[in-house]
Design a protein around this motif. Structure first.
Motif, PDB file in Angstrom:
ATOM      1  N   ALA A   1      -0.668 -10.231  -6.958  1.00 54.72           N
ATOM      2  CA  ALA A   1      -0.540  -8.828  -7.631  1.00 54.72           C
ATOM      3  C   ALA A   1      -1.066  -7.407  -7.968  1.00 54.72           C
ATOM      4  O   ALA A   1      -1.259  -6.348  -8.377  1.00 54.72           O
ATOM      5  N   GLY A   2      -2.407  -7.945  -7.758  1.00 54.43           N
ATOM      6  CA  GLY A   2      -4.219  -7.258  -8.016  1.00 54.43           C
ATOM      7  C   GLY A   2      -4.571  -6.790  -6.206  1.00 54.43           C
ATOM      8  O   GLY A   2      -5.507  -5.759  -6.571  1.00 54.43           O
ATOM      9  N   SER A   3      -3.718  -7.539  -5.306  1.00 55.82           N
ATOM     10  CA  SER A   3      -3.867  -7.195  -3.799  1.00 55.82           C
ATOM     11  C   SER A   3      -3.194  -6.641  -3.031  1.00 55.82           C
ATOM     12  O   SER A   3      -4.000  -6.016  -1.536  1.00 55.82           O
TER      13      SER A   3
ATOM     14  N   LEU B   1      -6.775 -12.826 -14.753  1.00 56.80           N
ATOM     15  CA  LEU B   1      -8.247 -13.932 -13.820  1.00 56.80           C
ATOM     16  C   LEU B   1      -7.733 -13.510 -12.873  1.00 56.80           C
ATOM     17  O   LEU B   1      -8.810 -12.210 -11.745  1.00 56.80           O
ATOM     18  N   GLY B   2      -6.887 -13.549 -12.471  1.00 58.41           N
ATOM     19  CA  GLY B   2      -6.136 -14.014 -11.022  1.00 58.41           C
ATOM     20  C   GLY B   2      -5.817 -12.094 -10.384  1.00 58.41           C
ATOM     21  O   GLY B   2      -5.815 -11.802  -9.803  1.00 58.41           O
ATOM     22  N   ALA B   3      -5.536 -11.612 -11.063  1.00 52.40           N
ATOM     23  CA  ALA B   3      -4.491  -9.859 -10.861  1.00 52.40           C
ATOM     24  C   ALA B   3      -6.125  -8.882 -10.581  1.00 52.40           C
ATOM     25  O   ALA B   3      -5.717  -9.034  -9.195  1.00 52.40           O
ATOM     26  N   PRO B   4      -7.060  -8.828 -11.272  1.00 52.30           N
ATOM     27  CA  PRO B   4      -8.425  -8.206 -10.810  1.00 52.30           C
ATOM     28  C   PRO B   4      -9.034  -8.924 -10.063  1.00 52.30           C
ATOM     29  O   PRO B   4     -10.038  -8.809  -8.913  1.00 52.30           O
ATOM     30  N   LEU B   5      -9.126 -10.811  -9.509  1.00 52.09           N
ATOM     31  CA  LEU B   5      -9.899 -10.700  -8.610  1.00 52.09           C
ATOM     32  C   LEU B   5      -9.051 -10.645  -7.532  1.00 52.09           C
ATOM     33  O   LEU B   5      -9.924 -10.661  -6.621  1.00 52.09           O
ATOM     34  N   GLY B   6      -7.851 -10.627  -7.317  1.00 53.69           N
ATOM     35  CA  GLY B   6      -6.463  -9.784  -5.523  1.00 53.69           C
ATOM     36  C   GLY B   6      -7.792  -8.582  -5.567  1.00 53.69           C
ATOM     37  O   GLY B   6      -7.956  -8.811  -4.632  1.00 53.69           O
TER      38      GLY B   6
ATOM     39  N   TYR C   1     -10.354  -7.291  -6.505  1.00 56.38           N
ATOM     40  CA  TYR C   1     -11.984  -7.688  -5.900  1.00 56.38           C
ATOM     41  C   TYR C   1     -12.129  -8.065  -4.412  1.00 56.38           C
ATOM     42  O   TYR C   1     -12.611  -7.484  -3.435  1.00 56.38           O
ATOM     43  N   VAL C   2     -11.146  -9.455  -3.866  1.00 53.82           N
ATOM     44  CA  VAL C   2     -11.230  -9.816  -2.868  1.00 53.82           C
ATOM     45  C   VAL C   2     -11.044  -8.982  -1.668  1.00 53.82           C
ATOM     46  O   VAL C   2     -11.249  -9.321  -0.950  1.00 53.82           O
ATOM     47  N   VAL C   3     -10.364  -8.161  -1.749  1.00 52.47           N
ATOM     48  CA  VAL C   3      -9.821  -7.229  -0.859  1.00 52.47           C
ATOM     49  C   VAL C   3     -10.296  -6.557  -0.295  1.00 52.47           C
ATOM     50  O   VAL C   3      -9.898  -6.022   0.664  1.00 52.47           O
ATOM     51  N   ALA C   4     -11.061  -5.985  -1.997  1.00 52.01           N
ATOM     52  CA  ALA C   4     -11.913  -5.183  -1.889  1.00 52.01           C
ATOM     53  C   ALA C   4     -12.737  -5.331  -0.148  1.00 52.01           C
ATOM     54  O   ALA C   4     -13.874  -4.378  -0.122  1.00 52.01           O
ATOM     55  N   LYS C   5     -12.862  -6.364  -0.091  1.00 48.65           N
ATOM     56  CA  LYS C   5     -14.540  -7.695   0.646  1.00 48.65           C
ATOM     57  C   LYS C   5     -13.619  -7.983   1.552  1.00 48.65           C
ATOM     58  O   LYS C   5     -14.677  -7.604   2.720  1.00 48.65           O
ATOM     59  N   ILE C   6     -12.770  -8.333   1.914  1.00 49.23           N
ATOM     60  CA  ILE C   6     -11.908  -9.164   3.183  1.00 49.23           C
ATOM     61  C   ILE C   6     -10.826  -8.325   3.628  1.00 49.23           C
ATOM     62  O   ILE C   6     -10.921  -8.765   5.298  1.00 49.23           O
ATOM     63  N   GLY C   7     -10.650  -7.647   3.142  1.00 50.29           N
ATOM     64  CA  GLY C   7      -9.600  -6.954   3.231  1.00 50.29           C
ATOM     65  C   GLY C   7      -7.849  -7.079   3.424  1.00 50.29           C
ATOM     66  O   GLY C   7      -8.168  -7.881   2.689  1.00 50.29           O
TER      67      GLY C   7
END
Length: 348
Positions: A61-63, A265-270, A272-278
């Motif tokens: 959902a977040g990524s 927590l999961g959606a914001p984590l997604g 954040y993570v994709v901003a780092k790994i693409g």
């Protein structure tokens, strides 16, 4: 070629992540009050499979431009064999937490958004979603709800499997004018809110996303956060309309209690993570799952569909892909139109 609008300013705006942490603290306080003080602990623990399922759903959902209900709906309807109505209402309910949390994170971290289209889409959804919930969704058969979901998500998956390289190469965004973007968002929000969102609980985010990446050639760093915000708004609106009307389908609240602390927590984590790994790896996996769930749905409902229904669903997927391809071609013409306009202005 039209000069792209920069997706990020050279000077990064100041982030205000404390707002997101404060919202999280408020949510978990309310959740703990419901589970402990109001005696819902047993119902919460009994529905632990939904919490596990939404671990991936909230990340997606977040990524990606897919709400958490895009995972919750097929899990409930296909794996747990619940009604499509419950899947729809659960999608609204769970996204009202996960997508809202991701939206607050996006706004607090000052990520770029297609504001003109987003404002139009929110206004359109504000009118279209209640109308769809009241006058369209009650008359759509359960089988149709399942197949609408399956067809739209299969089309989305196939689009990314063969156009992902092009979509991820976009930079900035082709803007004709803020008024044009607003009007486009308005009509998309109105139509998608009244149909796909009101019927399945998800989908308006994907409609806005497709318009941004195919028609406006928007950078995914703009398109995906924008799609998250419109889905959060529509989900909260959908839950409000349902609660003020017929109420949510029985069983939604208990499943929501189990999954809500995960998606918060999961959606914001997604995001954040994709901003780092693409986003490519996640989108490829999600796209493949979108296609897989179509075959799963057709297999599970094969007796109800019959051969004619199966062929009709294949034709519907093909029609959706054709419409998306036409949208892409129109986007290319808009780029040419703006380029010609800029060149004419420079010659004067």
């Amino acid at each position: 070629m039209a000069s792209p609008v920069p997706s990020q300013q050279k000077r990064q705006p100041k982030q205000r992540l404390w707002i997101w942490f404060a919202a999280l603290a408020l949510f978990y306080s309310v959740w703990l009050y419901l589970v402990i003080n109001q005696g819902y602990w047993q119902q919460t623990t009994e529905n632990w499979p939904m919490a596990v399922a939404m671990l991936f759903g909230s990340y997606a959902a977040g990524s990606t431009p897919m709400g958490g209900g895009s995972v919750g709906f097929p899990i409930l309807v296909l794996l747990f064999e619940q009604s499509a109505s419950l899947g729809r209402d659960f999608s609204f309910a769970i996204q009202s937490v996960g997508m809202t949390s991701a939206s607050i994170f996006i706004l607090a971290s000052r990520q770029p958004l297609a504001w003109a289209m987003l404002k139009g889409a929110m206004l359109g959804a504000l009118v279209g979603t209640p109308l769809g919930i009241w006058f369209i969704a009650p008359f759509v058969p359960e089988l149709w709800i399942k197949m609408i979901f399956a067809v739209i998500w299969a089309s989305f998956g196939l689009l990314h499997l063969y156009r992902l390289q092009e979509i991820t190469a976009h930079s900035g965004m082709t803007e004709i004018s803020e008024r044009w973007d607003f009007r486009l968002g308005l009509w998309l929000g109105l139509s998608a809110g009244a149909t796909v969102a009101a019927t399945t609980g998800v989908g308006i985010d994907m409609v806005i996303y497709c318009a941004l990446v195919l028609l406006c050639r928007a950078d995914m760093k703009i398109a995906i956060p924008t799609s998250v915000l419109i889905m959060a708004f529509t989900s909260v609106l959908g839950v409000g309309v349902k609660l003020l009307g017929t109420g949510l389908t029985p069983g939604v609240f208990e499943k929501w209690l189990a999954a809500a602390p995960v998606v918060a927590l999961g959606a914001p984590l997604g995001a954040y993570v994709v901003a780092k790994i693409g986003r490519k790896p996640t989108l490829l996996v999600v796209a493949a799952l979108c296609v897989l769930q179509y075959f799963w749905t057709v297999y599970a409902t094969r007796e109800q569909l019959g051969l004619g229904g199966v062929l009709l669903s294949v034709a519907a997927v093909a029609a959706c892909l054709l419409a998306l391809e036409k949208l892409r071609q129109l986007g290319a013409r808009l780029v040419g139109y703006k380029t010609a306009k800029e060149e004419a202005g420079s010659e004067e």
